[in-house]
Scaffold this motif. Structure first.
Motif, PDB file in Angstrom:
ATOM      1  N   LEU A 188       0.835  -1.209   0.000  1.00  0.00           N
ATOM      2  CA  LEU A 188       0.000   0.000   0.000  1.00  0.00           C
ATOM      3  C   LEU A 188       0.870   1.260   0.000  1.00  0.00           C
ATOM      4  O   LEU A 188       0.561   2.254  -0.629  1.00  0.00           O
ATOM      5  CB  LEU A 188      -0.929   0.014   1.224  1.00  0.00           C
ATOM      6  N   LYS A 189       1.969   1.162   0.730  1.00  0.00           N
ATOM      7  CA  LYS A 189       2.895   2.282   0.840  1.00  0.00           C
ATOM      8  C   LYS A 189       3.433   2.650  -0.536  1.00  0.00           C
ATOM      9  O   LYS A 189       3.433   3.813  -0.946  1.00  0.00           O
ATOM     10  CB  LYS A 189       4.039   1.865   1.771  1.00  0.00           C
ATOM     11  N   GLU A 190       3.858   1.624  -1.280  1.00  0.00           N
ATOM     12  CA  GLU A 190       4.367   1.823  -2.635  1.00  0.00           C
ATOM     13  C   GLU A 190       3.288   2.370  -3.564  1.00  0.00           C
ATOM     14  O   GLU A 190       3.468   3.375  -4.249  1.00  0.00           O
ATOM     15  CB  GLU A 190       4.848   0.479  -3.212  1.00  0.00           C
ATOM     16  N   GLN A 191       2.186   1.663  -3.539  1.00  0.00           N
ATOM     17  CA  GLN A 191       1.101   1.947  -4.470  1.00  0.00           C
ATOM     18  C   GLN A 191       0.566   3.371  -4.328  1.00  0.00           C
ATOM     19  O   GLN A 191       0.256   4.027  -5.309  1.00  0.00           O
ATOM     20  CB  GLN A 191      -0.012   0.925  -4.210  1.00  0.00           C
ATOM     21  N   HIS A 192       0.455   3.840  -3.098  1.00  0.00           N
ATOM     22  CA  HIS A 192      -0.154   5.160  -2.864  1.00  0.00           C
ATOM     23  C   HIS A 192       0.862   6.209  -2.411  1.00  0.00           C
ATOM     24  O   HIS A 192       0.468   7.281  -1.967  1.00  0.00           O
ATOM     25  CB  HIS A 192      -1.278   5.047  -1.829  1.00  0.00           C
ATOM     26  N   GLN A 193       2.138   5.865  -2.497  1.00  0.00           N
ATOM     27  CA  GLN A 193       3.195   6.822  -2.124  1.00  0.00           C
ATOM     28  C   GLN A 193       3.003   7.348  -0.702  1.00  0.00           C
ATOM     29  O   GLN A 193       2.966   8.551  -0.472  1.00  0.00           O
ATOM     30  CB  GLN A 193       3.175   8.015  -3.092  1.00  0.00           C
TER      31      GLN A 193
END
Ligand SMILES: [Zn+2]
Length: 547
Positions: A188-193
């Motif tokens: 989620l961190k990657e996907q939504h910055q």
């Protein structure tokens, strides 16, 4: 402003009762069904109807799932992860009231006709009318409900910060939910910055002593690990006791030295870990026989604050060497006295040494085969499987016996602490000040949550040795049990636990303090999150902030 569904103490109370009515004891169908129910509830929020992809159900193990719900402000990066678990412990201790364990309002009313059956403190609390009784009210569906209320408000009022509501199964047994959620958080961190700013759990306040009415916030969570041993003696017939050495005899020396062992106690910032204690000691042979028992096992519980798995194994090994020495001396003495020749000396070895020995002797495929066969036994849990793997290996390597094989049995909860983190210091200062100002609630800080929590699986700090020693000495590692140490190391943000006040978690008198749970703590947590959001305002250019 839009109407909130869960914006008042009464609404939170109704929501709690509904969520409690969804029975979810660990390892039951209820636990498997709970995640869709809670996701369904979150789907009622307009925000998740507009952003269905930000609400997710993800697989843990054994058909169980965890839920993530992301509220994303269009320009904010900083993110608070709201953590809760939705499984509860069993309800057998409710006896004939068991069916009411999941109906807090009814149970609380019913208990009035049975006040005499209650322990004194619970009786007083019931009569005061300040408490709501029921399984999971305190531990910890109220924490989840509070987070649901919070995320609703954030979405309606457009708070300039991101929130992830994460609620998981299996906290009460193995924390498989949280261990599965760790890689998902990174995704989620990657996907939504996102930038993780704080891991905020809502576990309830545990009293520090009977009658304790203090309210606590926790800036860390105690660790727990299970050093375990397989005792492999030499069999003999009861008629010739000195031609063998029994496993219970060997075990007695180690258990004596492990239970209440002061070298395994830690003291940090004025708090101490409970002393180690034996959780299980048993014979591996299940039926009665006149052959002496030569294989047995023990599991010891050890709590941690600063130490890791490597340090505990070093101490455990020292204790075991000392136990083996004492055992050998006692045995040799009686053999000398009775003119018998000893069958050998008890040696101490780590599981990793046994495994390497077996690989050298039979090859890696053989060891893998032993593990696979043990893993097929669905009636064995991870504890039993761990012992049985070691047992099967040493049966094939009897030249090593008599021996004590040291290992780790799951679960392992690393200790975590953020007491010195500036943000956490600020949060605690805020809750203390507001608690006192708004509610005359004296708030105290505890450095390590003493109830064990899922916070153990974030913000991991370890150079690597502790975790290597754990892997190599956990026979079921990589098959039925693993910990995502690598990913945990990437989840670097401070931890904090702010939850409702209750009493007697895991007992039939489990209860929640009504005013604290529905009014005080939700207001304090809301204020704290808004305070963090305001601090964050510089990073958000055009924040719309309705309050
Ligand atoms: Zn809990």
């Amino acid at each position: 402003m839009k109407q909130l569904m869960w914006g008042s103490p009464e609404a939170l109370r109704r929501l709690l009762c509904e969520v409690v009515s969804w029975k979810s004891m660990t390892l039951t169908d209820g636990e498997r069904e709970f995640s869709s129910k809670v996701a369904g509830k979150l789907k009622e929020l307009a925000y998740f109807q507009e952003h269905p992809d930000q609400l997710g159900l993800h697989d843990a193990d054994l058909g169980r799932q965890f839920v993530t719900a992301l509220y994303k402000h269009p320009e904010a990066k900083e993110t608070i992860v709201l953590i809760s678990h939705f499984d509860t412990v069993n309800t057998e201790e409710y006896g004939d009231l068991q069916e009411y364990a999941y109906m807090p309002e009814e149970l609380t009313k019913l208990l009035h006709s049975r006040v005499d059956e209650l322990p004194e403190e619970a009786r007083q609390d019931l009569l005061s009318g300040e408490y709501l009784f029921g399984r999971g009210t305190m531990d910890m569906k109220m924490g989840l409900v509070m987070h649901m209320g919070l995320i609703e408000k954030a979405t309606v009022e457009h708070w300039p910060i991101n929130l992830i509501l994460l609620t998981v199964p299996d906290e009460e047994v193995n924390s498989s939910g949280m261990r599965a959620a760790v890689p998902k958080l990174l995704e989620l961190k990657e996907q939504h910055q996102l930038e993780f700013k704080l891991f905020l759990n809502g576990e309830p306040v545990f009293t520090q002593a009977p009658g304790d009415r203090n309210y606590y916030v926790y800036s860390g969570s105690i660790g727990k690990i299970m050093p375990s041993a397989l005792f492999y003696g030499k069999e003999t017939h009861v008629g010739e006791p000195l031609s063998g050495i029994t496993a219970p005899y060997i075990a007695s020396f180690l258990t004596q030295r492990m239970e209440w062992n002061l070298t395994l106690q830690e003291t940090e910032m004025g708090e101490e870990t409970p002393l180690p204690v034996t959780l299980q000691q048993k014979d591996l042979r299940l039926e009665y026989s006149v052959q002496t028992p030569y294989r047995s096992s023990a599991l010891y519980n050890v709590f941690l604050m600063k130490r890791n798995a490597e340090e505990i194994m070093d101490i455990f090994e020292k204790v075991a060497l000392n136990a083996a020495h004492a055992c050998n001396e006692a045995y040799q003495e009686i053999c000398k006295e009775r003119n018998a020749s000893p069958v050998g000396e008890v040696r101490v070895l780590r599981y990793e040494e046994l495994e390497k020995y077996a690989v050298r002797k039979f090859g890696a495929d053989f060891v893998a085969g032993v593990k696979a066969t043990v893993q097929k036994r669905e009636d064995w849990d991870d504890r039993e499987k761990s012992i049985r793997i070691a047992d099967t290996l040493i049966i094939e390597c009897q030249e090593l016996a008599p021996a004590i094989v040291l290992m780790y049995a799951p679960p392992y909860y690393p200790a975590v602490n953020s007491s010195n983190d500036d943000l956490v210091v600020e949060c605690i200062e805020y809750v203390k000040q507001q608690g006192f100002e708004k509610f005359s609630l004296p708030v105290n800080q505890v450095h390590y949550f003493n109830g064990i929590s899922d916070l153990s699986y974030v913000n991991y700090q370890d150079a690597g040795e502790g975790w290597t020693v754990f892997k190599e000495n956990t026979p079921v590692w990589g098959s039925s049990y693993s910990i995502p140490f690598d990913e945990m190391t990437q989840l670097q943000a401070p931890v904090l636990n702010v939850g409702p006040f209750g009493k007697d978690a895991h007992k039939r008198t489990e209860r929640l303090h009504i005013k604290n749970a529905f009014e005080e703590v939700p207001a304090l947590v809301e204020g704290m999150v808004k305070m963090l959001a305001k601090k964050n305002r510089n990073g958000v250019r055009h924040h719309s902030w309705t309050k």
